[in-house]
Write an enzyme that holds these catalytic residues in place. Structure first.
Site, PDB file in Angstrom:
ATOM      1  N   TYR A   1      83.432  79.613 -51.337  1.00 23.33           N
ATOM      2  CA  TYR A   1      84.134  78.943 -50.229  1.00 23.33           C
ATOM      3  C   TYR A   1      85.227  78.005 -50.750  1.00 23.33           C
ATOM      4  O   TYR A   1      85.027  77.264 -51.708  1.00 23.33           O
ATOM      5  CB  TYR A   1      83.144  78.100 -49.440  1.00 23.33           C
TER       6      TYR A   1
ATOM      7  N   MET B   1      75.092  77.895 -48.295  1.00 23.98           N
ATOM      8  CA  MET B   1      73.801  77.614 -47.662  1.00 23.98           C
ATOM      9  C   MET B   1      72.675  78.424 -48.299  1.00 23.98           C
ATOM     10  O   MET B   1      71.591  77.900 -48.561  1.00 23.98           O
ATOM     11  CB  MET B   1      73.883  77.916 -46.165  1.00 23.98           C
TER      12      MET B   1
ATOM     13  N   ARG C   1      59.643  45.376 -48.078  1.00 18.05           N
ATOM     14  CA  ARG C   1      59.673  46.665 -47.393  1.00 18.05           C
ATOM     15  C   ARG C   1      58.538  46.761 -46.380  1.00 18.05           C
ATOM     16  O   ARG C   1      58.771  46.834 -45.180  1.00 18.05           O
ATOM     17  CB  ARG C   1      59.598  47.808 -48.415  1.00 18.05           C
TER      18      ARG C   1
ATOM     19  N   LYS D   1      52.028  61.612 -49.864  1.00 16.46           N
ATOM     20  CA  LYS D   1      52.995  61.538 -48.750  1.00 16.46           C
ATOM     21  C   LYS D   1      54.040  62.649 -48.888  1.00 16.46           C
ATOM     22  O   LYS D   1      54.216  63.207 -49.974  1.00 16.46           O
ATOM     23  CB  LYS D   1      53.653  60.159 -48.733  1.00 16.46           C
TER      24      LYS D   1
HETATM   25  C1  LIG Z   1      54.964  56.133 -52.795  1.00 15.44           C
HETATM   26  C2  LIG Z   1      54.032  55.013 -53.042  1.00 15.44           C
HETATM   27  C3  LIG Z   1      53.186  55.027 -54.149  1.00 15.44           C
HETATM   28  C4  LIG Z   1      53.295  56.070 -55.236  1.00 15.44           C
HETATM   29  O1  LIG Z   1      54.447  55.782 -55.998  1.00 15.44           O
HETATM   30  P1  LIG Z   1      54.864  56.642 -57.272  1.00 15.44           P
HETATM   31  O2  LIG Z   1      56.015  55.917 -57.839  1.00 15.44           O
HETATM   32  O3  LIG Z   1      55.235  57.995 -56.761  1.00 15.44           O
HETATM   33  O4  LIG Z   1      53.692  56.705 -58.166  1.00 15.44           O
HETATM   34  C5  LIG Z   1      52.239  54.016 -54.270  1.00 15.44           C
HETATM   35  N1  LIG Z   1      52.163  53.033 -53.350  1.00 15.44           N
HETATM   36  C6  LIG Z   1      52.973  52.975 -52.287  1.00 15.44           C
HETATM   37  C7  LIG Z   1      52.841  51.850 -51.321  1.00 15.44           C
HETATM   38  C8  LIG Z   1      53.945  53.949 -52.098  1.00 15.44           C
HETATM   39  O5  LIG Z   1      54.764  53.883 -51.051  1.00 15.44           O
END
Ligand SMILES: *Cc1c(COP(=O)(O)O)cnc(C)c1O
Length: 378
Positions: free
Chosen positions: A273, A319, A151, A52
């Site tokens: 700055y 920046m 979640r 992701k």
């Molecule tokens: C992001 C995620 C993972 C991976 O988690 P890590 O801590 O990066 O290994 C696995 N399962 C779900 C549902 C996630 O959202």
């Protein structure tokens, strides 16, 4: 070098080394070694790759190709858009799961791209069932249950209701029943065992299917957490899955910024700055072409490194630039175009996160898109 061209996450053409202000080196050989280490720990359970947010900022397509060379053929992304892009990049064969589920109405797009939803609610289940009916074939999916993180995933009462309703899963090929741990990076946290037991209860109500619970840290909680498939992300990218203990993973990223200019200033000079810093005496400074637009968290207490020497940031992060105190280096040792290290052997991703009061995940996921990306060890 990897044969895939280095591309920014937005898909723009690669930024040349000469044109960039900073260079991000991603060691795909280390990603592969980390995958092998996790698989060894999993002792026979399968191991997916979580990609992701463009592979935690490191390039989902490149990381996927590297993992496929290790035999990994199951990937997870968060969003349908990430799934369709990854499908184009890696071909038809690997399974790709959409962790956040499909937005209502997007099911045809998922089917067209051969993507598997993670079904998180009864409504999503119903939509996927209707899709399967229309397609007159079984469609694959993972079913996620909420074992206590609150979640994503079906709540226990929803699972119970579905379990009692005939035909609820008709037309759906349940590849995995899965859940996610809230506190896996704290091995002594009681929520881990509570979630595991809740997961056991919930999956027993569902049609029998392979199970998946562990993220990176979950793999280190012991054999009861392995089940049939683990879903590591962070550990593949070198983030320590066992905080407080030595990192069992290899580092994957190195981030270096170019010196744009050096100068000497006298006592009392205002620096950056707001003149938030004034020189206490004569100083040698280097300004690097790297700033908060590159994802460097502005409030992080930080420094760059050059040949093992710490070069503190002075004044505010701009920046596109940061001013470093290089007075500790011999005169002339660091000049225009030279590289200093922001992440690498002298300052790991976890170190930087510690300084910034955040986690390694956020350091990686905030990395900017205007670096020259160099993939090695692919
Ligand atoms: C992001 C995620 C993972 C991976 O988690 P890590 O801590 O990066 O290994 C696995 N399962 C779900 C549902 C996630 O959202």
């Amino acid at each position: 070098m990897n044969d895939a061209p280095a591309r920014s996450p937005s898909g723009d053409a690669a930024i040349s080394e000469a044109a960039a202000g900073a260079i991000l080196t991603i060691d795909l050989g280390a990603v592969r070694e980390n995958y092998r280490r996790l698989r060894t720990r999993l002792a026979g359970a399968r191991c997916a790759g979580v990609l992701k947010a463009d592979g935690y900022g490191l390039g989902a397509a490149q990381v996927a190709s590297a993992l496929m060379k290790e035999g990994c053929d199951i990937f997870f992304v968060a969003l349908l858009a990430e799934g369709t892009a990854l499908r184009k990049a890696i071909g038809d064969r690997p399974e790709i799961y959409i962790l956040n589920g499909l937005p209502p109405g997007s099911e045809p797009e998922a089917v067209a791209a051969g993507l598997c939803p993670v079904i998180n609610s009864g409504a999503q289940l119903k939509a996927w069932r209707a899709m399967a009916q229309g397609a007159a074939r079984r469609l694959p999916a993972a079913i996620q249950v909420d074992s206590g993180m609150s979640r994503l995933g079906m709540a226990p009462d929803e699972v119970e209701a579905l379990a009692g309703s005939a035909g609820a899963f008709d037309g759906i090929e349940i590849r995995y029943v899965m859940s996610h741990l809230a506190c896996a990076d704290e091995p002594r946290h009681p929520a881990n065992e509570q979630q595991r037991q809740a997961f056991e209860r919930l999956r027993a109500m569902l049609p029998e299917a392979p199970a998946s619970l562990a993220n990176s840290s979950g793999i280190f909680l012991g054999p009861h957490y392995r089940y049939d498939l683990a879903r590591p992300g962070a550990a593949l990218y070198g983030i320590n899955p066992t905080p407080g203990e030595p990192n069992p993973m290899l580092p994957v990223v190195r981030l270096q910024a170019k010196v744009a200019q050096t100068r000497k200033v006298g006592k009392g000079a205002g620096i950056g700055y707001g003149h938030s810093y004034h020189a206490q005496g004569p100083l040698s400074l280097a300004t690097i072409s790297f700033g908060y637009a590159d994802g460097w968290l502005r409030r992080s207490v930080s420094a760059a490194w050059f040949e093992g020497m710490r070069l503190p940031f002075l004044g505010r992060v701009s920046m596109d630039s940061i001013i470093l105190d290089i007075s500790a280096l011999p005169a002339g040792q660091l000049g225009e175009g030279d590289l200093v290290e922001l992440l690498g052997p002298s300052q790991s991703v976890d170190d930087a996160a510690g300084h910034a009061g955040t986690i390694g995940y956020e350091i990686l996921a905030s990395l900017g898109s205007r670096f020259h990306r160099r993939y090695i060890g692919g």
